[in-house]
Design an enzyme around this catalytic site. Structure first.
Site, PDB file in Angstrom:
ATOM      1  CB  SER A  39      -0.511  -0.140   1.171  1.00  0.00           C
ATOM      2  OG  SER A  39      -0.025   0.090   2.576  1.00  0.00           O
ATOM      3  CE  LYS A 118      -2.788   1.771   4.406  1.00  0.00           C
ATOM      4  NZ  LYS A 118      -2.613   1.581   3.715  1.00  0.00           N
TER       5      LYS A 118
END
Length: 217
Positions: A39, A118
């Site tokens: 990701s 993230k």
């Protein structure tokens, strides 16, 4: 005592005791983490090992561009929690289940125990949009994101989590994966798109593995 019992206690007993040893030595300042998914490509590769520092965000807020590690949305997103069939696990359970042999048993580990990494892209008070390429617009201006190489070039069913003109609440942040075409992040959380600062564990400080990629962030 039979030999096979001695062998079992020697091998599995150490594995069971290890989490408690690590827990007693756990640092409040930093901790190692590994990257389990793609990701955050291309910046972070699968199986990269990082040091996460936990001090600088105690008395300050993360900045745009910081890579932060935070608790699983399954532990704080109200809609995800309401869909659970059992209560949230205790911290001790999550810690214990992160080590073998327990971590090798399918279905035993709870999603609420996971941690995510993230990138912070929008700050409290900003008006944020994400278009169908995964690009971020802050206060009607497209922000530069040189770390993003994988945009949503062919959005089919979910339009890359596209949304328009939402104000980031106080003490909250929008966090997205660099790999916009393959990241389950704030765009898709059902209860709220935004991460509260209290859910942040720390931020990426150093990649120490592989040795050819060692660097500070």
């Amino acid at each position: 005592m039979p030999a096979f019992i001695k062998s079992f206690l020697k091998e599995w007993g150490l594995l069971i005791a290890f989490p408690f040893f690590v827990s007693s030595c756990n640092s409040f300042f930093a901790e190692p983490r590994y990257i389990p998914s793609g990701s955050m490509l291309p910046e972070l590769k699968i199986n990269d090992r990082l040091i996460i520092e936990k001090i600088s965000l105690k008395n300050s807020l993360p900045k745009r561009g910081d890579m932060v590690v935070f608790k699983s949305p399954h532990s704080f997103d109200k809609k995800l929690i309401s869909s659970r069939l059992k209560p949230l696990p205790k911290k001790r359970y999550c810690f214990f289940m992160s080590f073998p042999p327990m971590s090798f048993i399918p279905g035993l580990r709870d999603q609420a125990c996971d941690a995510y990494i993230k990138r912070v892209v929008a700050l409290p008070g900003e008006i944020v949009s994400v278009n169908n390429k995964g690009e971020v617009i802050i206060n009607n201006k497209l922000i530069p994101e040189p770390y993003v190489s994988y945009k949503c070039s062919l959005p089919l069913f979910d339009n890359c989590g596209e949304f328009e003109n939402i104000k980031v609440p106080e003490d909250h942040f929008l966090v997205l994966g660099d790999n916009r075409s393959n990241s389950w992040d704030g765009r898709y959380w059902p209860g709220s798109k935004f991460l509260h600062k209290k859910e942040i564990i720390g931020k990426a400080y150093l990649r120490f593995w592989p040795l050819s990629k060692v660097e500070f962030f």
